[in-house]
Each structure stands twice: as C-alpha cells, then as structure tokens.
Design an enzyme around this catalytic site. Structure first.
Site, PDB file in Angstrom:
ATOM      1  N   ARG A   1       0.650  -0.999   0.216  1.00  0.00           N
ATOM      2  CA  ARG A   1      -0.252  -0.096  -0.305  1.00  0.00           C
ATOM      3  C   ARG A   1       0.649   0.889   0.213  1.00  0.00           C
ATOM      4  NH1 ARG A   1      -3.464  -3.620   3.704  1.00  0.00           N
ATOM      5  NH2 ARG A   1      -4.718  -3.801   1.924  1.00  0.00           N
TER       6      ARG A   1
ATOM      7  N   LYS B   1       4.457  11.376 -11.082  1.00  0.00           N
ATOM      8  CA  LYS B   1       2.787  10.570 -11.941  1.00  0.00           C
ATOM      9  C   LYS B   1       3.745   9.065 -12.719  1.00  0.00           C
ATOM     10  CE  LYS B   1       0.161  14.099 -14.956  1.00  0.00           C
ATOM     11  NZ  LYS B   1      -0.320  13.986 -16.274  1.00  0.00           N
TER      12      LYS B   1
ATOM     13  N   GLU C   1      11.846  18.064 -25.068  1.00  0.00           N
ATOM     14  CA  GLU C   1      11.548  18.070 -24.229  1.00  0.00           C
ATOM     15  C   GLU C   1      11.883  20.198 -23.087  1.00  0.00           C
ATOM     16  OE1 GLU C   1       8.143  17.687 -23.133  1.00  0.00           O
ATOM     17  OE2 GLU C   1       8.471  15.482 -23.786  1.00  0.00           O
TER      18      GLU C   1
ATOM     19  N   LYS D   1       9.471  22.220 -14.137  1.00  0.00           N
ATOM     20  CA  LYS D   1       8.501  21.151 -14.651  1.00  0.00           C
ATOM     21  C   LYS D   1       7.717  21.392 -12.730  1.00  0.00           C
ATOM     22  CE  LYS D   1       6.203  17.095 -14.844  1.00  0.00           C
ATOM     23  NZ  LYS D   1       6.555  16.024 -15.438  1.00  0.00           N
TER      24      LYS D   1
ATOM     25  N   GLU E   1      -3.181  17.614 -11.982  1.00  0.00           N
ATOM     26  CA  GLU E   1      -3.651  18.238 -13.221  1.00  0.00           C
ATOM     27  C   GLU E   1      -5.255  18.706 -12.959  1.00  0.00           C
ATOM     28  OE1 GLU E   1      -1.402  16.164 -15.550  1.00  0.00           O
ATOM     29  OE2 GLU E   1      -3.036  16.477 -17.457  1.00  0.00           O
TER      30      GLU E   1
ATOM     31  N   ARG F   1      -0.934  22.597 -15.024  1.00  0.00           N
ATOM     32  CA  ARG F   1      -0.049  21.269 -15.146  1.00  0.00           C
ATOM     33  C   ARG F   1      -0.591  20.697 -16.568  1.00  0.00           C
ATOM     34  NH1 ARG F   1       1.983  16.095 -11.261  1.00  0.00           N
ATOM     35  NH2 ARG F   1       3.323  15.253 -13.056  1.00  0.00           N
TER      36      ARG F   1
ATOM     37  N   ASN G   1       1.483  19.770 -21.521  1.00  0.00           N
ATOM     38  CA  ASN G   1       0.849  18.622 -22.464  1.00  0.00           C
ATOM     39  C   ASN G   1       1.504  19.675 -23.801  1.00  0.00           C
ATOM     40  OD1 ASN G   1       0.718  16.502 -21.647  1.00  0.00           O
ATOM     41  ND2 ASN G   1      -1.241  17.379 -20.921  1.00  0.00           N
TER      42      ASN G   1
ATOM     43  N   HIS H   1       1.947  18.286 -27.356  1.00  0.00           N
ATOM     44  CA  HIS H   1       1.403  16.532 -27.254  1.00  0.00           C
ATOM     45  C   HIS H   1       0.194  16.280 -27.117  1.00  0.00           C
ATOM     46  CE1 HIS H   1       5.043  17.391 -24.545  1.00  0.00           C
ATOM     47  NE2 HIS H   1       5.253  15.782 -23.935  1.00  0.00           N
TER      48      HIS H   1
ATOM     49  N   HIS I   1       1.138  12.934 -29.134  1.00  0.00           N
ATOM     50  CA  HIS I   1       0.688  11.007 -29.147  1.00  0.00           C
ATOM     51  C   HIS I   1       0.226  11.084 -30.182  1.00  0.00           C
ATOM     52  CE1 HIS I   1       0.505  12.554 -24.376  1.00  0.00           C
ATOM     53  NE2 HIS I   1       1.747  12.479 -24.726  1.00  0.00           N
TER      54      HIS I   1
ATOM     55  N   HIS J   1       9.588  10.199 -28.709  1.00  0.00           N
ATOM     56  CA  HIS J   1       8.900  11.354 -28.309  1.00  0.00           C
ATOM     57  C   HIS J   1       9.176  12.443 -28.557  1.00  0.00           C
ATOM     58  CE1 HIS J   1       5.881  12.568 -25.197  1.00  0.00           C
ATOM     59  NE2 HIS J   1       6.169  13.586 -24.539  1.00  0.00           N
TER      60      HIS J   1
HETATM   61  N1  LIG Z   1       5.504  10.031 -15.445  1.00  0.00           N
HETATM   62  C1  LIG Z   1       6.507  11.000 -15.874  1.00  0.00           C
HETATM   63  O1  LIG Z   1       5.314  12.470 -15.793  1.00  0.00           O
HETATM   64  C2  LIG Z   1       6.597  10.919 -17.527  1.00  0.00           C
HETATM   65  C3  LIG Z   1       6.888  12.474 -18.239  1.00  0.00           C
HETATM   66  C4  LIG Z   1       7.532  11.918 -19.950  1.00  0.00           C
HETATM   67  C5  LIG Z   1       7.553  10.545 -20.003  1.00  0.00           C
HETATM   68  N2  LIG Z   1       7.162   9.782 -19.434  1.00  0.00           N
HETATM   69  C6  LIG Z   1       8.083   8.294 -19.853  1.00  0.00           C
HETATM   70  O2  LIG Z   1       8.620   7.933 -19.501  1.00  0.00           O
HETATM   71  C7  LIG Z   1       9.313   7.322 -20.713  1.00  0.00           C
HETATM   72  C8  LIG Z   1      10.001   7.731 -21.714  1.00  0.00           C
HETATM   73  O3  LIG Z   1      11.608   8.047 -21.299  1.00  0.00           O
HETATM   74  P1  LIG Z   1      13.078   8.200 -21.773  1.00  0.00           P
HETATM   75  O4  LIG Z   1      13.198   8.792 -22.573  1.00  0.00           O
HETATM   76  O5  LIG Z   1      13.557   8.606 -20.525  1.00  0.00           O
HETATM   77  O6  LIG Z   1      13.020   6.074 -21.830  1.00  0.00           O
HETATM   78  P2  LIG Z   1      13.983   5.578 -21.362  1.00  0.00           P
HETATM   79  O7  LIG Z   1      13.834   4.444 -20.140  1.00  0.00           O
HETATM   80  O8  LIG Z   1      13.163   3.716 -22.451  1.00  0.00           O
HETATM   81  O9  LIG Z   1      15.859   5.189 -22.118  1.00  0.00           O
HETATM   82  C9  LIG Z   1      15.986   4.894 -23.383  1.00  0.00           C
HETATM   83  C10 LIG Z   1      16.894   4.954 -23.082  1.00  0.00           C
HETATM   84  O10 LIG Z   1      17.591   4.788 -23.158  1.00  0.00           O
HETATM   85  C11 LIG Z   1      18.930   3.940 -22.372  1.00  0.00           C
HETATM   86  N3  LIG Z   1      19.346   4.701 -21.191  1.00  0.00           N
HETATM   87  C12 LIG Z   1      19.496   5.284 -19.607  1.00  0.00           C
HETATM   88  N4  LIG Z   1      19.981   5.722 -19.047  1.00  0.00           N
HETATM   89  C13 LIG Z   1      21.256   6.119 -20.500  1.00  0.00           C
HETATM   90  C14 LIG Z   1      22.302   6.069 -20.363  1.00  0.00           C
HETATM   91  N5  LIG Z   1      22.293   7.139 -18.989  1.00  0.00           N
HETATM   92  N6  LIG Z   1      23.429   6.000 -21.071  1.00  0.00           N
HETATM   93  C15 LIG Z   1      23.021   5.753 -21.989  1.00  0.00           C
HETATM   94  N7  LIG Z   1      21.833   4.809 -22.260  1.00  0.00           N
HETATM   95  C16 LIG Z   1      20.942   5.331 -21.217  1.00  0.00           C
HETATM   96  C17 LIG Z   1      17.747   2.871 -21.482  1.00  0.00           C
HETATM   97  O11 LIG Z   1      17.812   1.947 -21.115  1.00  0.00           O
HETATM   98  C18 LIG Z   1      16.622   3.225 -23.392  1.00  0.00           C
HETATM   99  O12 LIG Z   1      17.307   2.250 -23.811  1.00  0.00           O
HETATM  100  C19 LIG Z   1       8.214   6.775 -21.139  1.00  0.00           C
HETATM  101  O13 LIG Z   1       8.346   5.705 -20.827  1.00  0.00           O
HETATM  102  C20 LIG Z   1       6.997   7.679 -20.996  1.00  0.00           C
HETATM  103  O14 LIG Z   1       6.032   7.531 -21.014  1.00  0.00           O
HETATM  104  C21 LIG Z   1       7.068   9.750 -18.087  1.00  0.00           C
HETATM  105 ZN   LIG Z   2       6.446  14.633 -22.963  1.00  0.00          ZN
END
Ligand SMILES: NC(=O)c1ccc[n+]([C@@H]2O[C@H](COP(=O)([O-])OP(=O)(O)OC[C@H]3O[C@@H](n4cnc5c(N)ncnc54)[C@H](O)[C@@H]3O)[C@@H](O)[C@H]2O)c1
Ligand SMILES: [Zn+2]
Length: 310
Positions: free
Chosen positions: A68, A90, A132, A174, A184, A189, A193, A196, A200, A213
């Site tokens: 929990r 999130k 971003e 942020k 939101e 917040r 977007n 986006h 998306h 993305h």
């Molecule tokens: N929670 C939120 O508010 C929020 C906001 C934006 C995005 N997201 C989520 O985040 C995800 C995208 O995140 P991301 O772009 O970090 O993608 P990711 O986590 O898939 O990382 C991208 C790639 O980089 C590699 N990697 C990570 N760190 C590294 C480093 N230091 N050196 C070399 N390689 C490295 C990873 O293994 C992966 O292959 C999506 O699932 C998206 O929905 C969440």
């Molecule tokens: Zn984004």
C-alpha cells in the site's frame, strides 16, 4: 550507487528489469513485487529508480502499490527523465490498448541527478530530451530558447556547465508547475502538454516506431505554433524561429511521411486531454507563455495538420 548507499549504511538489493517501453507493463511490475518480497522489503524500505523514464515510471508505480505504498527516490539517467519524467509524481504502466493507462500519483521523496551519466546517452536520446527542454522555453522561459539557439549537441555534450543550466532551469519549471497543480485539476499542469495532443497522435498512429517521443512532440509543437498563428495569438516569424531551432537540434517539424489523417483525428479525440470528445490544445503565445484552447474551428485544424505534413 550501490557502493554509495552501502557507505551510508544502507543494505541495498539490486533488481534489474528489461529495457524499453515494451516492458513497461504490469507483468514487469509484478516481477518487481516478487523481488521486493524475496528481499524482505517492508513498509520502512524504499525503492530507488536508476534509469530512464521507463524505469522511473515503473519503480514509482511499484512503490505506490507495494504494501500500500512505500517511499521511493528517482535517479534519472536520461535527459528526458531528468527534465520531465522523474519530477511530478506520475507513475504507471502501459496496457496493450494504450500508453500510461494504469498508474498512480506518487511523489518521490527525492530526485537525485548525476549529469555525468549522460556521457553514454546516445545522440537520439539527447535530442528527444532537448525537445522537452524547448517546450519549457516556449511555455515558460524564453531564456532557454536563446541558449539553445547559440549551441549545438556536440557543445552541450561537452559542457557540464550548460547541461547543469539547462537541466536545472527545466526541472525547476516542471517542479513549480506541478506544485501549483499536482493532480492536474486546475489547468496549470495541463500547459506542460504543449505539442503533445498532436505529438501523442503521431506516435500512436505511426505505431511508436518511426518517431521518438521528442521527435513527435517537435512536429506537435510546430503544429501548435502554426495553429496559434491561425488563432492570431502567435507571430509567423516566431514559427520560423522555432522551426530553425528544431532543425538545429536535428528534430523534425513536418511528418516524414503522411499519416492517415482520419486516424490522427481519432487518436486526438482519444487523448486524455480531450474532455467529452472535444479537442483541447495547448498553444504558445510568445515570450514564454502558453494557454489551452478548445472549440478550434475544424478547417483551421485541418489546415494546420496539412502544413505539418499530416
Ligand atoms: N511520469 C512522467 O511524468 C513522465 C513524463 C515523461 C515521460 N514519461 C515516460 O518516460 C518514458 C520515456 O523515458 P526515456 O526517454 O528516459 O526512455 P527510456 O527509459 O526508455 O530510456 C531510453 C533509452 O536510453 C537508455 N539509457 C538510459 N540512461 C542511459 C544512459 N545514461 N546512457 C545510455 N543509455 C541510457 C535506456 O536503457 C533506453 O534504452 C516513457 O515511458 C514515458 O511515458 C513519464
Ligand atoms: Zn513529453
């Protein structure tokens, strides 16, 4: 990280999860719960997410739900997760039907970033994070745009001082916006977007394969800026400026190949921001400001989609 935690007299256990968005599922989270149980974690334990947004979102969700809810710490390792995903609470996973459909708001106790991990980040991942960062510049801090207009990726990769400046400015924006509107509900917040709704839709219609993305939201921000011009709330020279900036960072401003427009419409109406089927867009207003618009006349929107090659 393990050595650092040990030297502070924690007894860390390591759980490794498979790489990539395809594994951001309940199934992977379940493997985390089992590893937590095997390591006898209880409600006084904490999870630490070391990785990109995929690791952060899933670790956060596991922390929100295991027993929990236990505390967790974010250690983002991609530019995108440093400036965006690790901040704001999130957490969640994807379903086969769509991205981020199951989740919880669960704030990390801390977000720790070590910029030196970015040395190994591939260029394409850097660019996706920069998209971003451009978004923050467009909606909240024009100074960011000026910095990005004067440097390129090679220089940013080399210079820790610039990285620190850009990451800390973005992360602060942020954090500020999220603390004004954590769940939101007030509309603040939602401004995050920008680009986006279009972005998306592009990602989903192209099956998450053609565009990262950041690439998809770059086209989305170009579209939002063009829409804003049509609504007379943004200047055309500012659109050109923005598009040059995207190009400087190797980010697209038009679809590489046309996508079926009907499917783009459908995807946009499924967007979480569309209330009762009505489209809602965040558009830039210039000088680091943005706002939400609804009731956009259909022909304006159609023209905008055409202009960005959709
Ligand atoms: N929670 C939120 O508010 C929020 C906001 C934006 C995005 N997201 C989520 O985040 C995800 C995208 O995140 P991301 O772009 O970090 O993608 P990711 O986590 O898939 O990382 C991208 C790639 O980089 C590699 N990697 C990570 N760190 C590294 C480093 N230091 N050196 C070399 N390689 C490295 C990873 O293994 C992966 O292959 C999506 O699932 C998206 O929905 C969440
Ligand atoms: Zn984004």
């Amino acid at each position: 990280l393990l050595a650092g935690l040990r030297s502070e007299r924690f007894s860390p256990r390591l759980a490794v999860i498979p790489d990539g968005e395809a594994h951001k599922t309940l199934k992977t989270v379940q493997t985390l719960y089992i590893q937590c149980l095997k390591s006898r974690l209880d409600r006084r334990s904490a999870l630490v997410a070391l990785g990109g947004g995929v690791v952060g979102d899933m670790t956060g969700f596991a922390a929100a739900t295991y027993m929990r809810g236990i505390p967790f710490v974010q250690c983002p390792t991609t530019l995108l997760s440093m400036v965006d995903a690790s901040i704001g609470g999130k957490t969640g996973v994807d379903l086969p039907e769509g991205k981020n459909l199951v989740g919880a708001f669960w704030q990390p106790r801390r977000v720790w970033m070590d910029l030196s991990v970015l040395k190994t980040l591939p260029d394409r991942e850097w660019r996706t994070g920069v998209a971003e960062v451009i978004k923050y510049g467009l909606m909240a801090d024009e100074g960011i745009l000026r910095i990005l207009e004067s440097i390129d990726l090679a220089e940013l990769r080399r210079r820790a001082d610039l990285q620190e400046d850009i990451v800390s400015r973005s992360a602060r924006i942020k954090a500020r916006i999220v603390s004004e509107d954590e769940k939101e509900t007030s509309g603040r917040r939602e401004l995050l977007n920008l680009g986006h709704t279009f972005g998306h839709a592009i990602e989903s219609v192209s099956g998450y394969k053609t565009y990262t993305h950041g690439e998809a939201i770059s086209i989305g921000m170009a579209a939002a800026a063009r829409l804003s011009v049509r609504l007379k709330t943004f200047r055309s020279p500012d659109v050109r400026r923005l598009e040059l900036l995207f190009q400087r960072w190797g980010l697209p401003v038009r679809a590489r190949r046309p996508l079926p427009r009907k499917r783009i419409w459908e995807a946009m109406s499924r967007d979480k921001k569309a209330f009762s089927g009505r489209f809602r867009f965040i558009v830039p207003l210039g000088r680091g400001r943005a706002r939400a618009v609804t009731r956009v006349p259909f022909p304006l929107l159609n023209q905008t989609l055409k202009e960005v090659g959709l």
